[in-house]
Design an enzyme around this catalytic site. Structure first.
Site, PDB file in Angstrom:
ATOM      1  CG  HIS A  56      -1.834   1.088   1.391  1.00 27.53           C
ATOM      2  ND1 HIS A  56      -1.969   1.806   2.558  1.00 27.53           N
ATOM      3  CD2 HIS A  56      -2.739   1.607   0.529  1.00 27.53           C
ATOM      4  CE1 HIS A  56      -2.920   2.714   2.412  1.00 27.53           C
ATOM      5  NE2 HIS A  56      -3.407   2.612   1.191  1.00 27.53           N
ATOM      6  CG  ASP A  85      -3.053   7.184  -2.996  1.00 31.04           C
ATOM      7  OD1 ASP A  85      -4.182   6.659  -3.028  1.00 31.04           O
ATOM      8  OD2 ASP A  85      -2.174   6.887  -2.164  1.00 31.04           O
ATOM      9  CG  HIS A  98      -3.528   9.248   0.587  1.00 30.90           C
ATOM     10  ND1 HIS A  98      -4.227   9.980   1.528  1.00 30.90           N
ATOM     11  CD2 HIS A  98      -4.274   8.152   0.338  1.00 30.90           C
ATOM     12  CE1 HIS A  98      -5.339   9.348   1.833  1.00 30.90           C
ATOM     13  NE2 HIS A  98      -5.397   8.232   1.135  1.00 30.90           N
ATOM     14  CD  GLU A 166      -7.331   5.333  -4.223  1.00 31.61           C
ATOM     15  OE1 GLU A 166      -8.197   6.027  -3.652  1.00 31.61           O
ATOM     16  OE2 GLU A 166      -6.593   4.531  -3.623  1.00 31.61           O
TER      17      GLU A 166
END
Length: 306
Positions: A56, A85, A98, A166
């Site tokens: 992650h 991200d 992020h 993402e």
């Protein structure tokens, strides 16, 4: 996904990138810092492939999230899948960060003290390139930078890694899906090989996932959330994965996901997040999830491989 890794927590846990820099010296120094995995594909033993373990924001328990240090650390630990991200700067550059503000993971308040609230969208790429994105985590990582998407994709390629990509808060950045896909194409990530086995694009925004699916229906997509079982067929029209927080799922929910066919006429998958301890990893593995997204990939791998 928001699983904040505070500096104090990191210090307790640990006991304690080609950088986005303009100078040739800095670029050369980064080349020298490339891990061995940049030359040899990062391998995950077959026994660890289900559930798939995804680092992650990189191995973010051990290096500052969304930096080259974090994905290099994941590669050095043997993890071939990472997650990131993507947001957009004032002058239209896509960057890897992020939060929609720069305060938590950079020294933006010191470098630009009069620019509150320090939103990503209010800074140019050149301004963000000046920021230190590593010292908040540990002095060891002072000088790490916020990568551009192009730089990040080149680094992931060099590390022989795969990516859960993402779009973060796409409602703030109209057209970011088309722009992101353009960068992926230019960096070689939309060829058959990458699309088949090395890329997932996800978002909390159903509209964003729909846009990606419409623009590139061949790309695997994921919706971040936990829709009601009755609503799964609607999401299955544009999402190949339903990626839910681990506290919101059950064995029955996972079974319902697997019983639903997605847009490519294959069963839906589920990657769950953010799982950082062995007990939870074993629990969700028992639910038969397809992937586990984690800040501590080594902990999860050990827990699910036994």
């Amino acid at each position: 996904m928001y699983a904040r890794v505070a500096a104090a927590t990191t210090a307790a846990l640990l006991g304690a990138g080609a950088l986005v820099l303009p100078s040739a010296t800095a670029q050369a120094a980064d080349q020298k810092s490339a891990p061995a995995s940049a030359r040899t594909p990062a391998q995950t033993p077959a026994s660890h492939d289900r559930p798939l373990v995804v680092a992650h924001r990189g191995a973010s328990a051990y290096a500052p999230e969304n930096t080259f240090a974090a994905i290099d650390k994941a590669a050095d630990m043997g993890f071939r899948w990472v997650e990131n991200d993507v947001q957009r700067t004032k002058d239209g550059e896509l960057v890897i960060v992020h939060d929609d503000t720069l305060t938590r993971t950079t020294n933006v308040e010191q470098v630009f003290p009069g620019r509150a609230p320090w939103k990503v969208k209010d800074f140019t790429a050149a301004e963000i390139a000046r920021l230190d994105a590593g010292s908040w985590f540990s002095p060891k990582y002072a000088g790490q930078r916020v990568p551009t998407l192009k730089q990040y994709m080149n680094r992931v390629s060099r590390n022989h890694q795969s990516l859960v990509f993402e779009f973060k808060k796409p409602e703030l950045y109209p057209g970011i899906e088309k722009q992101g896909l353009a960068v992926l194409r230019k960096t070689g990530w939309l060829d058959k090989h990458h699309v088949k086995s090395k890329l997932v694009i996800q978002s909390f925004s159903a509209d964003s996932v729909k846009k990606v699916h419409k623009l590139r229906p061949d790309v695997k997509t994921g919706f971040l959330g936990t829709p009601a079982v009755a609503d799964l067929p609607k999401y299955a029209k544009f999402a190949d994965q339903i990626n839910s927080t681990h506290g919101s799922i059950s064995r029955e929910y996972v079974a319902a996901i697997h019983a639903t066919k997605g847009p490519h006429r294959k069963r839906l998958e589920i990657f769950t997040w953010t799982v950082n301890d062995a007990a939870t990893a074993r629990k969700v593995a028992g639910f038969r999830v397809d992937g586990i997204i984690t800040n501590t990939p080594d902990v999860v791998r050990k827990a699910v491989s036994g």
